[in-house]
Design a protein around this motif. Structure first.
Motif, PDB file in Angstrom:
ATOM      1  N   MET A 154      10.689  -6.221   8.283  1.00 54.01           N
ATOM      2  CA  MET A 154      11.678  -5.528   7.467  1.00 54.01           C
ATOM      3  C   MET A 154      11.403  -4.037   7.562  1.00 54.01           C
ATOM      4  SD  MET A 154      12.251  -5.834   3.343  1.00 54.01           S
ATOM      5  CE  MET A 154      10.685  -5.054   2.963  1.00 54.01           C
ATOM      6  N   ASP A 155      12.456  -3.238   7.690  1.00 57.04           N
ATOM      7  CA  ASP A 155      12.315  -1.783   7.700  1.00 57.04           C
ATOM      8  C   ASP A 155      13.527  -1.186   7.007  1.00 57.04           C
ATOM      9  OD1 ASP A 155      12.069   0.927   8.161  1.00 57.04           O
ATOM     10  OD2 ASP A 155      11.640   0.717  10.300  1.00 57.04           O
ATOM     11  N   HIS A 156      13.314  -0.702   5.781  1.00 57.24           N
ATOM     12  CA  HIS A 156      14.391  -0.072   5.013  1.00 57.24           C
ATOM     13  C   HIS A 156      14.251   1.446   5.002  1.00 57.24           C
ATOM     14  CE1 HIS A 156      16.070  -3.796   3.675  1.00 57.24           C
ATOM     15  NE2 HIS A 156      14.991  -4.155   2.997  1.00 57.24           N
ATOM     16  N   GLY A 157      13.351   1.972   5.824  1.00 53.70           N
ATOM     17  CA  GLY A 157      13.133   3.400   5.861  1.00 53.70           C
ATOM     18  C   GLY A 157      12.096   3.863   4.856  1.00 53.70           C
ATOM     19  N   TRP A 158      12.086   3.314   3.687  1.00 53.75           N
ATOM     20  CA  TRP A 158      11.114   3.674   2.647  1.00 53.75           C
ATOM     21  C   TRP A 158      10.019   2.619   2.503  1.00 53.75           C
ATOM     22  CZ3 TRP A 158      10.831   0.123  -1.296  1.00 53.75           C
ATOM     23  CH2 TRP A 158      11.921  -0.759  -1.412  1.00 53.75           C
ATOM     24  N   ILE A 159      10.223   1.455   3.092  1.00 56.72           N
ATOM     25  CA  ILE A 159       9.228   0.381   3.124  1.00 56.72           C
ATOM     26  C   ILE A 159       9.342  -0.342   4.468  1.00 56.72           C
ATOM     27  CG2 ILE A 159      10.772  -1.273   1.974  1.00 56.72           C
ATOM     28  CD1 ILE A 159       8.240  -2.565   0.727  1.00 56.72           C
ATOM     29  N   PHE A 183       0.842  -1.184   0.000  1.00 62.32           N
ATOM     30  CA  PHE A 183       0.000   0.000   0.000  1.00 62.32           C
ATOM     31  C   PHE A 183       0.882   1.241   0.000  1.00 62.32           C
ATOM     32  CE2 PHE A 183      -2.837  -2.946   2.609  1.00 62.32           C
ATOM     33  CZ  PHE A 183      -3.570  -3.358   1.508  1.00 62.32           C
ATOM     34  N   GLN A 184       0.648   2.155  -0.932  1.00 65.36           N
ATOM     35  CA  GLN A 184       1.438   3.377  -1.025  1.00 65.36           C
ATOM     36  C   GLN A 184       1.018   4.360   0.057  1.00 65.36           C
ATOM     37  OE1 GLN A 184       0.695   6.810  -1.953  1.00 65.36           O
ATOM     38  NE2 GLN A 184       2.872   7.217  -1.729  1.00 65.36           N
ATOM     39  N   THR A 185       2.008   4.980   0.725  1.00 62.91           N
ATOM     40  CA  THR A 185       1.739   6.012   1.723  1.00 62.91           C
ATOM     41  C   THR A 185       2.971   6.881   1.904  1.00 62.91           C
ATOM     42  OG1 THR A 185       1.045   6.487   3.994  1.00 62.91           O
ATOM     43  CG2 THR A 185       2.434   4.555   3.672  1.00 62.91           C
ATOM     44  N   ASP A 186       2.751   8.120   2.275  1.00 62.18           N
ATOM     45  CA  ASP A 186       3.844   9.008   2.655  1.00 62.18           C
ATOM     46  C   ASP A 186       4.032   9.021   4.168  1.00 62.18           C
ATOM     47  OD1 ASP A 186       4.390   9.791   0.010  1.00 62.18           O
ATOM     48  OD2 ASP A 186       2.780  11.283   0.073  1.00 62.18           O
ATOM     49  N   TYR A 215     -15.841  -4.521   9.873  1.00 65.68           N
ATOM     50  CA  TYR A 215     -15.066  -3.746   8.910  1.00 65.68           C
ATOM     51  C   TYR A 215     -14.575  -2.476   9.591  1.00 65.68           C
ATOM     52  CZ  TYR A 215     -16.718  -6.164   4.608  1.00 65.68           C
ATOM     53  OH  TYR A 215     -16.977  -7.066   3.600  1.00 65.68           O
ATOM     54  N   VAL A 216     -13.334  -2.122   9.302  1.00 66.94           N
ATOM     55  CA  VAL A 216     -12.733  -0.900   9.828  1.00 66.94           C
ATOM     56  C   VAL A 216     -11.804  -0.348   8.753  1.00 66.94           C
ATOM     57  CG1 VAL A 216     -10.854  -2.199  10.947  1.00 66.94           C
ATOM     58  CG2 VAL A 216     -11.464   0.068  11.813  1.00 66.94           C
ATOM     59  N   ARG A 217     -11.648   0.962   8.706  1.00 63.00           N
ATOM     60  CA  ARG A 217     -10.695   1.579   7.777  1.00 63.00           C
ATOM     61  C   ARG A 217      -9.366   1.755   8.495  1.00 63.00           C
ATOM     62  NH1 ARG A 217     -12.289   2.206   2.538  1.00 63.00           N
ATOM     63  NH2 ARG A 217     -14.548   2.319   2.480  1.00 63.00           N
ATOM     64  N   ASP A 218      -8.304   1.341   7.828  1.00 62.58           N
ATOM     65  CA  ASP A 218      -6.969   1.542   8.401  1.00 62.58           C
ATOM     66  C   ASP A 218      -6.538   2.994   8.172  1.00 62.58           C
ATOM     67  OD1 ASP A 218      -5.908   1.768   5.819  1.00 62.58           O
ATOM     68  OD2 ASP A 218      -4.631   0.008   5.990  1.00 62.58           O
ATOM     69  N   PRO A 219      -5.364   3.389   8.646  1.00 61.84           N
ATOM     70  CA  PRO A 219      -4.942   4.788   8.496  1.00 61.84           C
ATOM     71  C   PRO A 219      -4.762   5.227   7.043  1.00 61.84           C
ATOM     72  CG  PRO A 219      -3.597   3.681  10.147  1.00 61.84           C
ATOM     73  CD  PRO A 219      -4.432   2.627   9.482  1.00 61.84           C
ATOM     74  N   PHE A 220      -4.791   4.302   6.106  1.00 58.91           N
ATOM     75  CA  PHE A 220      -4.576   4.610   4.692  1.00 58.91           C
ATOM     76  C   PHE A 220      -5.867   4.522   3.893  1.00 58.91           C
ATOM     77  CE2 PHE A 220      -1.082   2.374   6.717  1.00 58.91           C
ATOM     78  CZ  PHE A 220      -0.203   3.439   6.841  1.00 58.91           C
ATOM     79  N   ASN A 221      -7.006   4.492   4.614  1.00 58.03           N
ATOM     80  CA  ASN A 221      -8.347   4.432   4.042  1.00 58.03           C
ATOM     81  C   ASN A 221      -8.641   3.098   3.348  1.00 58.03           C
ATOM     82  OD1 ASN A 221     -10.864   5.718   3.894  1.00 58.03           O
ATOM     83  ND2 ASN A 221     -10.512   6.265   1.765  1.00 58.03           N
ATOM     84  N   LYS A 222      -7.897   2.061   3.685  1.00 60.73           N
ATOM     85  CA  LYS A 222      -8.175   0.721   3.162  1.00 60.73           C
ATOM     86  C   LYS A 222      -9.259   0.086   4.025  1.00 60.73           C
ATOM     87  CE  LYS A 222      -4.936   0.987   0.099  1.00 60.73           C
ATOM     88  NZ  LYS A 222      -5.268   1.292  -1.268  1.00 60.73           N
ATOM     89  N   LEU A 223     -10.222  -0.555   3.376  1.00 63.37           N
ATOM     90  CA  LEU A 223     -11.291  -1.230   4.099  1.00 63.37           C
ATOM     91  C   LEU A 223     -10.795  -2.610   4.529  1.00 63.37           C
ATOM     92  CD1 LEU A 223     -14.225  -1.031   5.046  1.00 63.37           C
ATOM     93  CD2 LEU A 223     -14.910  -2.048   2.856  1.00 63.37           C
TER      94      LEU A 223
END
Length: 123
Positions: free
Chosen positions: A32-37, A10-13, A101-109
């Motif tokens: 995994m945490d590469h800073g950008w993913i 999921f794309q996010t800033d 059902y709940v929306r995550d912080p990225f508006n994904k259902l």
């Protein structure tokens, strides 16, 4: 050939926004945490499934992601306490799951579900 892993991306800033929802509430580990993913998951064996649906069942929208948990009511209360708006349920569905059902912080259902226990004598 054998599929070894399926990973939704999921794309996010705002990578930090995932921490509350996926790590603190649902208990996933950072794998995994590469800073950008940042990849959340579990080292425990899990089933890999991909679903394609015309609707979400019971007149609901098709969720972006379904997450099965062992204690649905605990997940539900943690989501509410954290301020996430529940869009549906919790409800026992005729196909043998309890879900909400709940929306995550990225508006994904997100469909949070647990399989209902079979009653004695049921097959």
């Amino acid at each position: 050939m054998k599929v070894l892993r399926i990973v939704p991306n999921f794309q996010t800033d705002n990578l930090e926004a995932a921490k509350c929802f996926y790590q603190q509430i649902l208990g996933l580990d950072i794998l995994m945490d590469h800073g950008w993913i940042v990849t959340y998951g579990s080292l425990e064996p899990m089933q890999v499934q991909v679903s394609f649906a015309a609707n979400g069942g019971s007149g609901t929208a098709v969720p972006d992601l379904s997450i099965e948990v062992d204690k649905l009511d605990v997940a539900y209360e943690k989501m509410r306490e954290a301020g996430f708006e529940i869009e549906y349920g919790p409800v026992n569905e005729p196909w043998g799951v309890r879900r909400f059902y709940v929306r995550d912080p990225f508006n994904k259902l997100i469909n949070i579900l647990a399989h209902l226990e079979k009653m004695p004598g049921e097959s």
